[in-house]
Design a protein around this motif. Structure first.
Motif, PDB file in Angstrom:
ATOM      1  N   PRO A  90      38.635  39.476  50.823  1.00 53.35           N
ATOM      2  CA  PRO A  90      39.408  40.643  50.385  1.00 53.35           C
ATOM      3  C   PRO A  90      40.619  40.875  51.283  1.00 53.35           C
ATOM      4  O   PRO A  90      40.538  40.692  52.497  1.00 53.35           O
ATOM      5  CB  PRO A  90      38.408  41.799  50.489  1.00 53.35           C
ATOM      6  CG  PRO A  90      37.365  41.339  51.437  1.00 53.35           C
ATOM      7  CD  PRO A  90      37.318  39.845  51.338  1.00 53.35           C
ATOM      8  N   VAL A  91      41.731  41.251  50.662  1.00 57.42           N
ATOM      9  CA  VAL A  91      42.907  41.602  51.445  1.00 57.42           C
ATOM     10  C   VAL A  91      42.785  43.028  51.978  1.00 57.42           C
ATOM     11  O   VAL A  91      43.467  43.398  52.926  1.00 57.42           O
ATOM     12  CB  VAL A  91      44.217  41.440  50.634  1.00 57.42           C
ATOM     13  CG1 VAL A  91      44.452  39.987  50.297  1.00 57.42           C
ATOM     14  CG2 VAL A  91      44.203  42.284  49.385  1.00 57.42           C
ATOM     15  N   ARG A  92      41.879  43.795  51.366  1.00 57.61           N
ATOM     16  CA  ARG A  92      41.645  45.170  51.793  1.00 57.61           C
ATOM     17  C   ARG A  92      40.245  45.581  51.380  1.00 57.61           C
ATOM     18  O   ARG A  92      39.745  45.185  50.339  1.00 57.61           O
ATOM     19  CB  ARG A  92      42.681  46.074  51.136  1.00 57.61           C
ATOM     20  CG  ARG A  92      42.663  47.497  51.634  1.00 57.61           C
ATOM     21  CD  ARG A  92      43.790  48.277  51.015  1.00 57.61           C
ATOM     22  NE  ARG A  92      43.608  48.293  49.561  1.00 57.61           N
ATOM     23  CZ  ARG A  92      44.021  49.265  48.783  1.00 57.61           C
ATOM     24  NH1 ARG A  92      44.678  50.268  49.270  1.00 57.61           N
ATOM     25  NH2 ARG A  92      43.807  49.220  47.493  1.00 57.61           N
ATOM     26  N   ARG A  93      39.622  46.402  52.219  1.00 60.71           N
ATOM     27  CA  ARG A  93      38.295  46.944  51.935  1.00 60.71           C
ATOM     28  C   ARG A  93      38.313  48.408  52.362  1.00 60.71           C
ATOM     29  O   ARG A  93      38.715  48.728  53.474  1.00 60.71           O
ATOM     30  CB  ARG A  93      37.239  46.176  52.718  1.00 60.71           C
ATOM     31  CG  ARG A  93      35.835  46.664  52.507  1.00 60.71           C
ATOM     32  CD  ARG A  93      34.821  46.032  53.449  1.00 60.71           C
ATOM     33  NE  ARG A  93      34.870  44.581  53.492  1.00 60.71           N
ATOM     34  CZ  ARG A  93      35.188  43.881  54.574  1.00 60.71           C
ATOM     35  NH1 ARG A  93      35.502  44.473  55.700  1.00 60.71           N
ATOM     36  NH2 ARG A  93      35.189  42.567  54.542  1.00 60.71           N
TER      37      ARG A  93
ATOM     38  N   VAL B 201      32.957  51.899  47.385  1.00 61.40           N
ATOM     39  CA  VAL B 201      33.568  50.830  48.159  1.00 61.40           C
ATOM     40  C   VAL B 201      34.537  50.091  47.250  1.00 61.40           C
ATOM     41  O   VAL B 201      34.199  49.729  46.127  1.00 61.40           O
ATOM     42  CB  VAL B 201      32.515  49.859  48.738  1.00 61.40           C
ATOM     43  CG1 VAL B 201      33.195  48.742  49.521  1.00 61.40           C
ATOM     44  CG2 VAL B 201      31.524  50.605  49.609  1.00 61.40           C
ATOM     45  N   LEU B 202      35.747  49.903  47.751  1.00 57.29           N
ATOM     46  CA  LEU B 202      36.767  49.182  47.029  1.00 57.29           C
ATOM     47  C   LEU B 202      37.022  47.866  47.752  1.00 57.29           C
ATOM     48  O   LEU B 202      37.264  47.863  48.960  1.00 57.29           O
ATOM     49  CB  LEU B 202      38.055  50.010  46.974  1.00 57.29           C
ATOM     50  CG  LEU B 202      39.226  49.376  46.237  1.00 57.29           C
ATOM     51  CD1 LEU B 202      39.982  50.442  45.462  1.00 57.29           C
ATOM     52  CD2 LEU B 202      40.170  48.659  47.191  1.00 57.29           C
TER      53      LEU B 202
ATOM     54  N   ASP C 113      39.547  44.704  47.485  1.00 58.45           N
ATOM     55  CA  ASP C 113      40.794  44.279  46.871  1.00 58.45           C
ATOM     56  C   ASP C 113      40.999  42.790  47.123  1.00 58.45           C
ATOM     57  O   ASP C 113      41.219  42.371  48.259  1.00 58.45           O
ATOM     58  CB  ASP C 113      41.946  45.091  47.467  1.00 58.45           C
ATOM     59  CG  ASP C 113      43.293  44.781  46.833  1.00 58.45           C
ATOM     60  OD1 ASP C 113      43.390  43.800  46.060  1.00 58.45           O
ATOM     61  OD2 ASP C 113      44.246  45.519  47.124  1.00 58.45           O
ATOM     62  N   TYR C 114      40.898  42.003  46.057  1.00 58.49           N
ATOM     63  CA  TYR C 114      41.125  40.567  46.125  1.00 58.49           C
ATOM     64  C   TYR C 114      42.480  40.211  45.494  1.00 58.49           C
ATOM     65  O   TYR C 114      42.644  39.135  44.945  1.00 58.49           O
ATOM     66  CB  TYR C 114      39.995  39.809  45.431  1.00 58.49           C
ATOM     67  CG  TYR C 114      38.724  39.781  46.240  1.00 58.49           C
ATOM     68  CD1 TYR C 114      38.469  38.750  47.134  1.00 58.49           C
ATOM     69  CD2 TYR C 114      37.783  40.794  46.132  1.00 58.49           C
ATOM     70  CE1 TYR C 114      37.310  38.723  47.893  1.00 58.49           C
ATOM     71  CE2 TYR C 114      36.615  40.779  46.886  1.00 58.49           C
ATOM     72  CZ  TYR C 114      36.387  39.738  47.758  1.00 58.49           C
ATOM     73  OH  TYR C 114      35.237  39.712  48.513  1.00 58.49           O
ATOM     74  N   ALA C 115      43.421  41.118  45.572  1.00 61.88           N
ATOM     75  CA  ALA C 115      44.783  40.987  45.038  1.00 61.88           C
ATOM     76  C   ALA C 115      44.804  41.021  43.515  1.00 61.88           C
ATOM     77  O   ALA C 115      45.203  42.027  42.948  1.00 61.88           O
ATOM     78  CB  ALA C 115      45.506  39.769  45.587  1.00 61.88           C
ATOM     79  N   THR C 116      44.356  39.979  42.844  1.00 63.66           N
ATOM     80  CA  THR C 116      44.397  39.983  41.377  1.00 63.66           C
ATOM     81  C   THR C 116      43.176  40.659  40.752  1.00 63.66           C
ATOM     82  O   THR C 116      43.183  40.949  39.559  1.00 63.66           O
ATOM     83  CB  THR C 116      44.516  38.559  40.807  1.00 63.66           C
ATOM     84  OG1 THR C 116      43.373  37.803  41.188  1.00 63.66           O
ATOM     85  CG2 THR C 116      45.788  37.885  41.283  1.00 63.66           C
ATOM     86  N   VAL C 117      42.161  40.901  41.578  1.00 65.15           N
ATOM     87  CA  VAL C 117      40.949  41.576  41.123  1.00 65.15           C
ATOM     88  C   VAL C 117      40.595  42.665  42.132  1.00 65.15           C
ATOM     89  O   VAL C 117      40.528  42.392  43.330  1.00 65.15           O
ATOM     90  CB  VAL C 117      39.760  40.593  40.988  1.00 65.15           C
ATOM     91  CG1 VAL C 117      38.490  41.316  40.583  1.00 65.15           C
ATOM     92  CG2 VAL C 117      40.087  39.486  39.999  1.00 65.15           C
ATOM     93  N   VAL C 118      40.392  43.872  41.629  1.00 68.96           N
ATOM     94  CA  VAL C 118      39.963  44.981  42.478  1.00 68.96           C
ATOM     95  C   VAL C 118      38.570  45.395  42.019  1.00 68.96           C
ATOM     96  O   VAL C 118      38.356  45.675  40.832  1.00 68.96           O
ATOM     97  CB  VAL C 118      40.937  46.175  42.414  1.00 68.96           C
ATOM     98  CG1 VAL C 118      40.408  47.356  43.210  1.00 68.96           C
ATOM     99  CG2 VAL C 118      42.317  45.760  42.924  1.00 68.96           C
ATOM    100  N   ILE C 119      37.643  45.407  42.962  1.00 69.16           N
ATOM    101  CA  ILE C 119      36.240  45.687  42.654  1.00 69.16           C
ATOM    102  C   ILE C 119      35.872  47.060  43.194  1.00 69.16           C
ATOM    103  O   ILE C 119      36.089  47.341  44.372  1.00 69.16           O
ATOM    104  CB  ILE C 119      35.335  44.599  43.263  1.00 69.16           C
ATOM    105  CG1 ILE C 119      35.764  43.222  42.740  1.00 69.16           C
ATOM    106  CG2 ILE C 119      33.865  44.888  42.967  1.00 69.16           C
ATOM    107  CD1 ILE C 119      35.265  42.061  43.569  1.00 69.16           C
ATOM    108  N   HIS C 120      35.319  47.887  42.331  1.00 66.92           N
ATOM    109  CA  HIS C 120      34.869  49.224  42.692  1.00 66.92           C
ATOM    110  C   HIS C 120      33.347  49.239  42.583  1.00 66.92           C
ATOM    111  O   HIS C 120      32.807  49.013  41.497  1.00 66.92           O
ATOM    112  CB  HIS C 120      35.420  50.279  41.723  1.00 66.92           C
ATOM    113  CG  HIS C 120      36.907  50.306  41.625  1.00 66.92           C
ATOM    114  ND1 HIS C 120      37.672  51.125  42.415  1.00 66.92           N
ATOM    115  CD2 HIS C 120      37.770  49.630  40.826  1.00 66.92           C
ATOM    116  CE1 HIS C 120      38.948  50.959  42.105  1.00 66.92           C
ATOM    117  NE2 HIS C 120      39.030  50.048  41.140  1.00 66.92           N
ATOM    118  N   VAL C 121      32.669  49.507  43.682  1.00 67.59           N
ATOM    119  CA  VAL C 121      31.219  49.681  43.653  1.00 67.59           C
ATOM    120  C   VAL C 121      30.976  51.134  44.042  1.00 67.59           C
ATOM    121  O   VAL C 121      31.312  51.551  45.147  1.00 67.59           O
ATOM    122  CB  VAL C 121      30.490  48.718  44.609  1.00 67.59           C
ATOM    123  CG1 VAL C 121      28.983  48.910  44.492  1.00 67.59           C
ATOM    124  CG2 VAL C 121      30.876  47.269  44.320  1.00 67.59           C
TER     125      VAL C 121
END
Length: 129
Positions: A70-73, A82-83, A85-93
Motif C-alpha cells: 500500500p502507498v498509504r494505510r 482501515v483504508l 490505498d494501492y493507488a488504483t485500488v482503495v480498500i475499505h475494511v
C-alpha cells in the motif's frame, strides 16, 4: 473509461483474502468514471475491531505475495475503519456499525459494481482451494 483489468484483478485478490478472513458483505465498485485518483473501491466489514485488523492483515499478506504494497494505510490503530490505498485500488475494511453509518455504497451508488467472483458459501478449513 472503465477500471483496468489489473485493478480488477487486485480487487479480486483483496476480496478473496478478506473472504478467507471471514469478511462480510464484500463488494467492489468501479469508481474510475468519478475519481481520477483510483479505479476501484473494495469494501468489506467485520463484527469487531480484532476481525477488522485480521482482514487487513490477510489482504496485506496476500497482496504482498504479489509484490504489492500500500502507498498509504490509515486507521489501523483504531481498528474501526482501515483504508489501504494501492493507488488504483482503495480498500475499505470497516466495523459493521461504521459501514452502516457512513454508507459508502449509498454515496457511490452511481458507480457500477464489479463481479468479484467470490463463492457464495464461506470458506472452511476443509475446502483446500
Amino acid at each position: 473509461m472503465a477500471a483496468s483489468e489489473d485493478s480488477i484483478s487486485i480487487a479480486r485478490m483483496a476480496a478473496k483474502a478478506a473472504s478467507d478472513k471471514i469478511g462480510q458483505d464484500i463488494i467492489a465498485l468501479d469508481v474510475s468514471e468519478r475519481l481520477a485518483i483510483t479505479d476501484v473501491f473494495v469494501i468489506a466489514s467485520a463484527t469487531n475491531e480484532r476481525q477488522v485488523n485480521a482482514i487487513v492483515d490477510g489482504i496485506e499478506e496476500e497482496l504482498h505475495k504479489r509484490d504489492l504494497k500500500p502507498v498509504r494505510r490509515e486507521g489501523r490503530s483504531e481498528g474501526r475503519w482501515v483504508l489501504l490505498d494501492y493507488a488504483t485500488v482503495v480498500i475499505h475494511v470497516q466495523h459493521e456499525e461504521d459501514r452502516v453509518f457512513y454508507a459508502l455504497e449509498r454515496l457511490w451508488k452511481d458507480c457500477p459494481p464489479i463481479d468479484l467472483q467470490l463463492d457464495e458459501a464461506p470458506a472452511t478449513a476443509s475446502d483446500g482451494e
